[in-house]
Design a protein around this motif. Sequence first.
Motif, PDB file in Angstrom:
ATOM      1  N   VAL A  29      44.102  76.216  32.728  1.00  0.00           N
ATOM      2  CA  VAL A  29      45.496  76.384  32.299  1.00  0.00           C
ATOM      3  C   VAL A  29      45.930  77.839  32.464  1.00  0.00           C
ATOM      4  CG1 VAL A  29      47.096  76.244  30.348  1.00  0.00           C
ATOM      5  CG2 VAL A  29      45.397  74.444  30.689  1.00  0.00           C
ATOM      6  N   ARG A  32      45.988  79.142  36.192  1.00  0.00           N
ATOM      7  CA  ARG A  32      47.104  78.594  36.970  1.00  0.00           C
ATOM      8  C   ARG A  32      48.436  79.130  36.473  1.00  0.00           C
ATOM      9  NH1 ARG A  32      43.379  74.437  36.910  1.00  0.00           N
ATOM     10  NH2 ARG A  32      42.699  73.878  39.021  1.00  0.00           N
ATOM     11  N   LEU A  33      48.575  79.270  35.173  1.00  0.00           N
ATOM     12  CA  LEU A  33      49.816  79.815  34.615  1.00  0.00           C
ATOM     13  C   LEU A  33      50.019  81.263  35.074  1.00  0.00           C
ATOM     14  CD1 LEU A  33      52.171  78.956  32.824  1.00  0.00           C
ATOM     15  CD2 LEU A  33      50.881  79.799  30.858  1.00  0.00           C
TER      16      LEU A  33
END
Length: 168
Positions: A29, A32-33
């Motif tokens: 998470v 990728r963020l």
Amino acid sequence: MTESLDRVARIQREWARERPDVDVRPQGVIGRLHRLGSCLTEELCVVYRKYGLGEGDFDVLAALRRAGAPFERAPGELAEHTMVTTGAMTKRVDRLERAGLVSRRASESDGRGRVVALTAEGRTLIDRAFSEHMANERRLLGALTEEEAAQLESLLTKWLAATEEPPG
């Protein structure tokens, strides 16, 4: 058939191999963020540059435009309504003033205070740039359905509220 992995998945796989004792799922998470944030910033800056603005310049002009008529704010208030630090605000306002996009004057309510205001040229520029900025953001969200975008917004709102200090 070879499995297609993005950069984050490859990094996770390598860490999982080298450190199987550590749960690397959060990296999926956060990684990728972080990468998405960098990509989005670059895509947004394309529009800002088209109008001769940097990211902070756009933010300052937008904050003044959002203030409503007469499109002005005190410098401290301006810093509260932007992502620009108070230290960087003076330099940005100086640059925007030299470009004829904002003006500064003494505050009518506080003799020692100053007020930063959009000029007519600044208002015209931010109105044009903002319209294109929103079209660009719409384009960038195009990979998601409206429902997915709404879900993502809800999740990000929840996460940000738990992470960020509330506005002062």
